[in-house]
Design a protein around this motif. Structure first.
Motif, mmCIF file in Angstrom:
data_model
loop_
_atom_site.group_PDB
_atom_site.id
_atom_site.type_symbol
_atom_site.label_atom_id
_atom_site.label_comp_id
_atom_site.label_asym_id
_atom_site.label_seq_id
_atom_site.Cartn_x
_atom_site.Cartn_y
_atom_site.Cartn_z
ATOM 1 N N UNK A 201 44.126 -20.289 21.851
ATOM 2 C CA UNK A 201 43.378 -19.692 20.748
ATOM 3 C C UNK A 201 43.469 -20.580 19.512
ATOM 4 N N UNK A 202 42.323 -20.845 18.917
ATOM 5 C CA UNK A 202 42.253 -21.540 17.633
ATOM 6 C C UNK A 202 41.761 -20.557 16.576
ATOM 7 N N UNK A 203 42.461 -20.501 15.449
ATOM 8 C CA UNK A 203 42.100 -19.583 14.370
ATOM 9 C C UNK A 203 42.121 -20.321 13.045
ATOM 10 N N UNK A 204 41.146 -19.996 12.205
ATOM 11 C CA UNK A 204 41.099 -20.591 10.876
ATOM 12 C C UNK A 204 40.576 -19.554 9.892
ATOM 13 N N UNK A 205 41.260 -19.385 8.776
ATOM 14 C CA UNK A 205 40.795 -18.484 7.724
ATOM 15 C C UNK A 205 39.925 -19.277 6.753
ATOM 16 N N UNK A 206 38.722 -18.785 6.533
ATOM 17 C CA UNK A 206 37.802 -19.394 5.571
ATOM 18 C C UNK A 206 37.313 -18.274 4.655
ATOM 19 N N UNK A 207 37.737 -18.320 3.395
ATOM 20 C CA UNK A 207 37.418 -17.225 2.495
ATOM 21 C C UNK A 207 38.000 -15.928 3.026
ATOM 22 N N UNK A 208 37.174 -14.902 3.132
ATOM 23 C CA UNK A 208 37.614 -13.600 3.636
ATOM 24 C C UNK A 208 37.422 -13.457 5.141
ATOM 25 N N UNK A 209 37.029 -14.542 5.802
ATOM 26 C CA UNK A 209 36.713 -14.461 7.220
ATOM 27 C C UNK A 209 37.683 -15.276 8.060
ATOM 28 N N UNK A 210 37.740 -14.927 9.340
ATOM 29 C CA UNK A 210 38.488 -15.699 10.326
ATOM 30 C C UNK A 210 37.492 -16.281 11.311
ATOM 31 N N UNK A 211 37.609 -17.584 11.559
ATOM 32 C CA UNK A 211 36.808 -18.256 12.570
ATOM 33 C C UNK A 211 37.715 -18.507 13.765
ATOM 34 N N UNK A 212 37.232 -18.216 14.966
ATOM 35 C CA UNK A 212 38.088 -18.347 16.140
ATOM 36 C C UNK A 212 37.347 -19.002 17.304
ATOM 37 N N UNK A 213 38.141 -19.601 18.175
ATOM 38 C CA UNK A 213 37.655 -20.139 19.443
ATOM 39 C C UNK A 213 38.775 -19.952 20.457
ATOM 40 N N UNK A 214 38.441 -19.423 21.624
ATOM 41 C CA UNK A 214 39.445 -19.124 22.637
ATOM 42 C C UNK A 214 38.998 -19.654 23.992
ATOM 43 N N UNK A 215 39.901 -20.323 24.689
ATOM 44 C CA UNK A 215 39.595 -20.880 26.003
ATOM 45 C C UNK A 215 40.662 -20.461 27.004
ATOM 46 N N UNK A 216 40.358 -20.675 28.287
ATOM 47 C CA UNK A 216 41.289 -20.288 29.336
ATOM 48 C C UNK A 216 41.338 -18.788 29.526
ATOM 49 N N UNK A 217 40.209 -18.148 29.861
ATOM 50 C CA UNK A 217 40.232 -16.691 30.059
ATOM 51 C C UNK A 217 41.219 -16.296 31.155
ATOM 52 N N UNK A 218 42.005 -15.289 30.859
ATOM 53 C CA UNK A 218 43.031 -14.853 31.810
ATOM 54 C C UNK A 218 42.432 -14.053 32.961
ATOM 55 N N UNK A 219 41.218 -13.529 32.765
ATOM 56 C CA UNK A 219 40.533 -12.780 33.810
ATOM 57 C C UNK A 219 39.253 -13.530 34.131
ATOM 58 N N UNK A 220 39.114 -13.958 35.367
ATOM 59 C CA UNK A 220 37.935 -14.726 35.758
ATOM 60 C C UNK A 220 37.231 -14.034 36.915
ATOM 61 N N UNK A 221 36.885 -12.780 36.706
ATOM 62 C CA UNK A 221 36.193 -12.015 37.725
ATOM 63 C C UNK A 221 34.924 -11.451 37.105
ATOM 64 N N UNK A 222 33.808 -12.206 37.149
ATOM 65 C CA UNK A 222 32.559 -11.713 36.573
ATOM 66 C C UNK A 222 32.204 -10.350 37.145
ATOM 67 N N UNK A 223 31.731 -9.487 36.260
ATOM 68 C CA UNK A 223 31.396 -8.114 36.645
ATOM 69 C C UNK A 223 29.956 -7.805 36.342
ATOM 70 N N UNK A 224 29.362 -6.929 37.149
ATOM 71 C CA UNK A 224 28.001 -6.494 36.866
ATOM 72 C C UNK A 224 27.998 -5.156 36.148
ATOM 73 N N UNK A 225 29.173 -4.727 35.691
ATOM 74 C CA UNK A 225 29.274 -3.483 34.943
ATOM 75 C C UNK A 225 29.390 -2.249 35.809
ATOM 76 N N UNK A 226 29.551 -2.427 37.144
ATOM 77 C CA UNK A 226 29.608 -1.275 38.034
ATOM 78 C C UNK A 226 31.015 -0.977 38.511
ATOM 79 N N UNK A 227 31.994 -1.751 38.008
ATOM 80 C CA UNK A 227 33.381 -1.522 38.433
ATOM 81 C C UNK A 227 33.892 -0.180 37.940
#
Length: 227
Positions: A201-227
């Protein structure tokens, strides 16, 4: 979205008339003056992370995708519970490979991944709090990302953020109205819910906001929303 849904207040103001003035009001005034972040900074994040298959959650007017530029080989899925948003953004992006999904990010996503990138820009501060409750949105996006995929975005922090008198006033007004639910949202709390679903996870505070970028998802099971 049903009016009884906890997330309804966060998206109810995105009517067709409001969307026509959104760029000039929210991006032209509130972003640089109140939250102290130039929209160009957020466009940079899109240019940096936009993948061939991209999921944009809460696309607003489509401003960031439009400014970042979508190439012919890229396919974009827009996801939002508000049909007005989907229709407005899709008109702006006409001519590109765009799919519209009317859905709530706090519920299993009815999309077919895996996506190379996903954006949550200006979404988390509108979701029902407290912040740990918003972790489900992060997890749902992580579930449809490719193993090498990236989630990126920005959110307005609560009282703990670097605020001015003006930004604190607007922040509290929006929370009273139900447009935001983020008074307790902190940079540390945001890192926790991102790290629950991502390895890095990369995080940066800019003014009143946080900018983020996250890689390496811990769950890699694409879903069609029917689970």
């Amino acid at each position: 979205m049903d009016r009884d849904d906890a997330a309804y207040k966060g998206q109810r103001e995105y009517t067709r008339p409001f969307l026509t003035i959104y760029d000039s009001l929210v991006l032209g005034f509130f972003a640089p003056v109140v939250w102290r972040i130039p929209p160009a900074r957020l466009v940079e994040e899109y240019r940096r992370h936009l993948g061939d298959r991209h999921l944009d959650v809460g696309p607003g007017t489509g401003y960031f995708l439009d400014r970042a530029g979508i190439h012919d080989h890229q396919a974009v899925t827009l996801l939002d519970p508000n049909r007005n948003v989907l229709e407005f953004a899709s008109r702006r992006l006409q001519g590109h490979d765009v799919t519209l999904i009317e859905a709530d990010v706090c519920k299993p996503l009815p999309v077919h991944g895996p996506f190379d990138s996903a954006a949550l820009s200006g979404v988390l501060h509108c979701l029902p709090g407290p912040l740990p409750r918003k972790a489900v949105a992060i997890a749902n996006v992580a579930a449809v990302l490719a193993p090498t995929g990236v989630l990126f975005g920005a959110t307005i922090l609560g009282d703990s953020g670097h605020s001015t008198r003006l930004s604190r006033t607007v922040l509290r007004t929006n929370n009273r109205r139900g447009t935001f639910d983020n008074l307790g949202d902190t940079l540390e709390g945001l890192r926790e819910i991102l790290e629950a679903s991502f390895e890095d996870v990369e995080l940066e505070a800019v003014g009143s906001m946080a900018i983020f970028a996250a890689t390496g998802p811990r769950v890699n099971q694409p879903t069609d929303g029917t689970l």
